[in-house]
Design a protein around this motif. Structure first.
Motif, PDB file in Angstrom:
ATOM      1  N   PRO A  40       0.805  -1.233   0.000  1.00 30.21           N
ATOM      2  CA  PRO A  40       0.000   0.000   0.000  1.00 30.21           C
ATOM      3  C   PRO A  40       0.835   1.278   0.000  1.00 30.21           C
ATOM      4  N   MET A  41       2.131   1.175   0.346  1.00 33.15           N
ATOM      5  CA  MET A  41       2.982   2.356   0.399  1.00 33.15           C
ATOM      6  C   MET A  41       3.545   2.732  -0.972  1.00 33.15           C
ATOM      7  N   LEU A  42       3.423   1.836  -1.936  1.00 33.56           N
ATOM      8  CA  LEU A  42       3.963   2.094  -3.270  1.00 33.56           C
ATOM      9  C   LEU A  42       2.931   2.885  -4.068  1.00 33.56           C
ATOM     10  N   LYS A  43       2.961   4.186  -3.917  1.00 38.69           N
ATOM     11  CA  LYS A  43       1.922   5.032  -4.495  1.00 38.69           C
ATOM     12  C   LYS A  43       2.334   5.666  -5.823  1.00 38.69           C
ATOM     13  N   THR A  44       3.624   5.878  -6.039  1.00 36.36           N
ATOM     14  CA  THR A  44       4.076   6.533  -7.265  1.00 36.36           C
ATOM     15  C   THR A  44       4.646   5.503  -8.242  1.00 36.36           C
ATOM     16  N   GLY A  45       4.741   5.919  -9.497  1.00 35.06           N
ATOM     17  CA  GLY A  45       5.308   5.033 -10.505  1.00 35.06           C
ATOM     18  C   GLY A  45       6.755   4.696 -10.225  1.00 35.06           C
ATOM     19  N   THR A  46       7.506   5.657  -9.694  1.00 36.90           N
ATOM     20  CA  THR A  46       8.915   5.418  -9.373  1.00 36.90           C
ATOM     21  C   THR A  46       9.055   4.374  -8.277  1.00 36.90           C
ATOM     22  N   GLU A  47       8.226   4.483  -7.248  1.00 37.30           N
ATOM     23  CA  GLU A  47       8.281   3.518  -6.148  1.00 37.30           C
ATOM     24  C   GLU A  47       7.938   2.116  -6.631  1.00 37.30           C
ATOM     25  N   ARG A  48       6.920   2.021  -7.478  1.00 35.67           N
ATOM     26  CA  ARG A  48       6.534   0.704  -8.002  1.00 35.67           C
ATOM     27  C   ARG A  48       7.620   0.142  -8.922  1.00 35.67           C
ATOM     28  N   ALA A  49       8.280   1.016  -9.664  1.00 35.63           N
ATOM     29  CA  ALA A  49       9.355   0.569 -10.543  1.00 35.63           C
ATOM     30  C   ALA A  49      10.537   0.032  -9.733  1.00 35.63           C
ATOM     31  N   VAL A  50      10.869   0.712  -8.642  1.00 30.67           N
ATOM     32  CA  VAL A  50      11.959   0.245  -7.769  1.00 30.67           C
ATOM     33  C   VAL A  50      11.619  -1.121  -7.186  1.00 30.67           C
ATOM     34  N   ALA A  51      10.395  -1.268  -6.694  1.00 29.38           N
ATOM     35  CA  ALA A  51       9.982  -2.540  -6.111  1.00 29.38           C
ATOM     36  C   ALA A  51      10.005  -3.653  -7.157  1.00 29.38           C
ATOM     37  N   GLY A  52       9.483  -3.374  -8.343  1.00 28.36           N
ATOM     38  CA  GLY A  52       9.454  -4.394  -9.391  1.00 28.36           C
ATOM     39  C   GLY A  52      10.836  -4.823  -9.830  1.00 28.36           C
ATOM     40  N   LEU A  53      11.735  -3.849 -10.017  1.00 25.34           N
ATOM     41  CA  LEU A  53      13.104  -4.185 -10.426  1.00 25.34           C
ATOM     42  C   LEU A  53      13.840  -4.947  -9.330  1.00 25.34           C
ATOM     43  N   ALA A  54      13.589  -4.578  -8.079  1.00 24.89           N
ATOM     44  CA  ALA A  54      14.220  -5.290  -6.964  1.00 24.89           C
ATOM     45  C   ALA A  54      13.781  -6.751  -6.930  1.00 24.89           C
ATOM     46  N   ALA A  65      17.062   0.737  -6.582  1.00 20.79           N
ATOM     47  CA  ALA A  65      16.727   2.124  -6.245  1.00 20.79           C
ATOM     48  C   ALA A  65      17.577   3.133  -7.016  1.00 20.79           C
ATOM     49  N   PRO A  66      18.926   3.059  -6.948  1.00 22.43           N
ATOM     50  CA  PRO A  66      19.706   4.037  -7.720  1.00 22.43           C
ATOM     51  C   PRO A  66      19.518   3.903  -9.223  1.00 22.43           C
ATOM     52  N   ALA A  67      19.286   2.689  -9.707  1.00 23.37           N
ATOM     53  CA  ALA A  67      19.097   2.497 -11.144  1.00 23.37           C
ATOM     54  C   ALA A  67      17.824   3.193 -11.629  1.00 23.37           C
ATOM     55  N   VAL A  68      16.729   3.009 -10.897  1.00 28.61           N
ATOM     56  CA  VAL A  68      15.469   3.634 -11.295  1.00 28.61           C
ATOM     57  C   VAL A  68      15.534   5.144 -11.132  1.00 28.61           C
ATOM     58  N   LEU A  69      16.153   5.612 -10.053  1.00 30.75           N
ATOM     59  CA  LEU A  69      16.270   7.052  -9.844  1.00 30.75           C
ATOM     60  C   LEU A  69      17.139   7.704 -10.917  1.00 30.75           C
ATOM     61  N   TRP A  70      18.199   7.023 -11.329  1.00 31.85           N
ATOM     62  CA  TRP A  70      19.053   7.551 -12.395  1.00 31.85           C
ATOM     63  C   TRP A  70      18.284   7.630 -13.710  1.00 31.85           C
ATOM     64  N   ALA A  71      17.556   6.561 -14.026  1.00 35.21           N
ATOM     65  CA  ALA A  71      16.775   6.548 -15.258  1.00 35.21           C
ATOM     66  C   ALA A  71      15.680   7.620 -15.224  1.00 35.21           C
ATOM     67  N   ASP A  72      15.060   7.792 -14.060  1.00 35.92           N
ATOM     68  CA  ASP A  72      14.003   8.798 -13.934  1.00 35.92           C
ATOM     69  C   ASP A  72      14.577  10.203 -14.083  1.00 35.92           C
TER      70      ASP A  72
END
Length: 242
Positions: A187-201, A225-232
């Motif tokens: 329920p805490m994964l509210k943004t696309g970035t957060e969901r992307a980090v969780a999925g990639l992990a 986390a750093p990979a998704v943040l860098w891409a974003d």
């Protein structure tokens, strides 16, 4: 005067109802998660840890995901240092919870070292969901106390009953801890970035599991986390130049 008294009584009633709601929610979380300590006790005993070692983990470490990661890595044949590293990495997130909770709860300095033991996913989730500091403190204390007592009690019962249950893998009890953690996280994964980090992990952890020693995939999954943040950040930068 009578009107003022009536308003004060109404405020008191509202406050009591709010407190009861916080306590109800906190007890619900504490009991639901605390019962999974039984699964940890069984899994820990099945991985070769003694009764004393199993109970000490729950008493002193008291962070379910890290405890399950440790005994899971040991059961899979991982070395003690690798298993401890994976558990420590998962436990680091509690430090970030502590930074936020220290501001929200504003507990007396003498109490903070004891409260730190209860800074975990569940207490943070309940406390951060409250609208006031009073409610946050109440939710934190009730959740922490309920969960700590019940988790340690069920850990003991699970370790004692491990021999009667037999093969823990056949029961799938080793999945109880991660399942609870994911249920709280989702329920805490509210943004696309957060969901992307969780999925990639998840992809990194599961994909590397067959080829790397136990415990290592969990560490490498942190690269999500750093990979998704860098891409974003790169995507946003390209969007600004257009």
């Amino acid at each position: 005067m009578a009107d003022r008294t009536a308003l004060e009584d109404e405020d008191v009633d509202i406050g009591k109802k709010a407190d009861r709601a916080v306590v109800r929610d906190a007890l619900g979380v504490g009991v639901a998660v605390g019962l999974s300590g039984f699964a940890f006790g069984v899994t820990s005993a099945g991985s070769g840890l003694t009764l004393l070692q199993t109970c000490a983990l729950s008493l002193l470490v008291f962070t379910g995901a890290s405890q399950f990661a440790l005994v899971g890595a040991l059961a899979a044949g991982g070395g003690p240092f690798t298993a401890a590293a994976g558990a420590l990495f998962l436990g680091v997130r509690n430090a970030f919870y502590g930074l936020r909770l220290s501001q929200l709860l504003a507990l007396p300095r003498a109490v903070r070292p004891f409260a730190a033991q209860w800074v975990i996913d569940e207490t943070a989730a309940v406390a951060l969901a409250q609208p006031t500091r009073r409610a946050a403190r109440l939710g934190f204390v009730v959740t922490g106390l309920t969960l700590y007592l019940l988790w340690n009690l069920t850990t003991l019962l699970g370790a004692l009953g491990a021999e009667a249950i037999g093969d823990t893998d056949a029961w799938g009890l080793d999945a109880a801890g991660p399942a609870v953690f994911l249920a709280l996280l989702a329920p805490m994964l509210k943004t696309g970035t957060e969901r992307a980090v969780a999925g990639l992990a998840v992809l990194l952890g599961l994909g590397l599991l067959p080829v790397l020693p136990a415990g290592v995939p969990v560490l490498l999954a942190a690269l999500a986390a750093p990979a998704v943040l860098w891409a974003d950040g790169r995507r946003r930068g390209q969007g600004d130049t257009r």
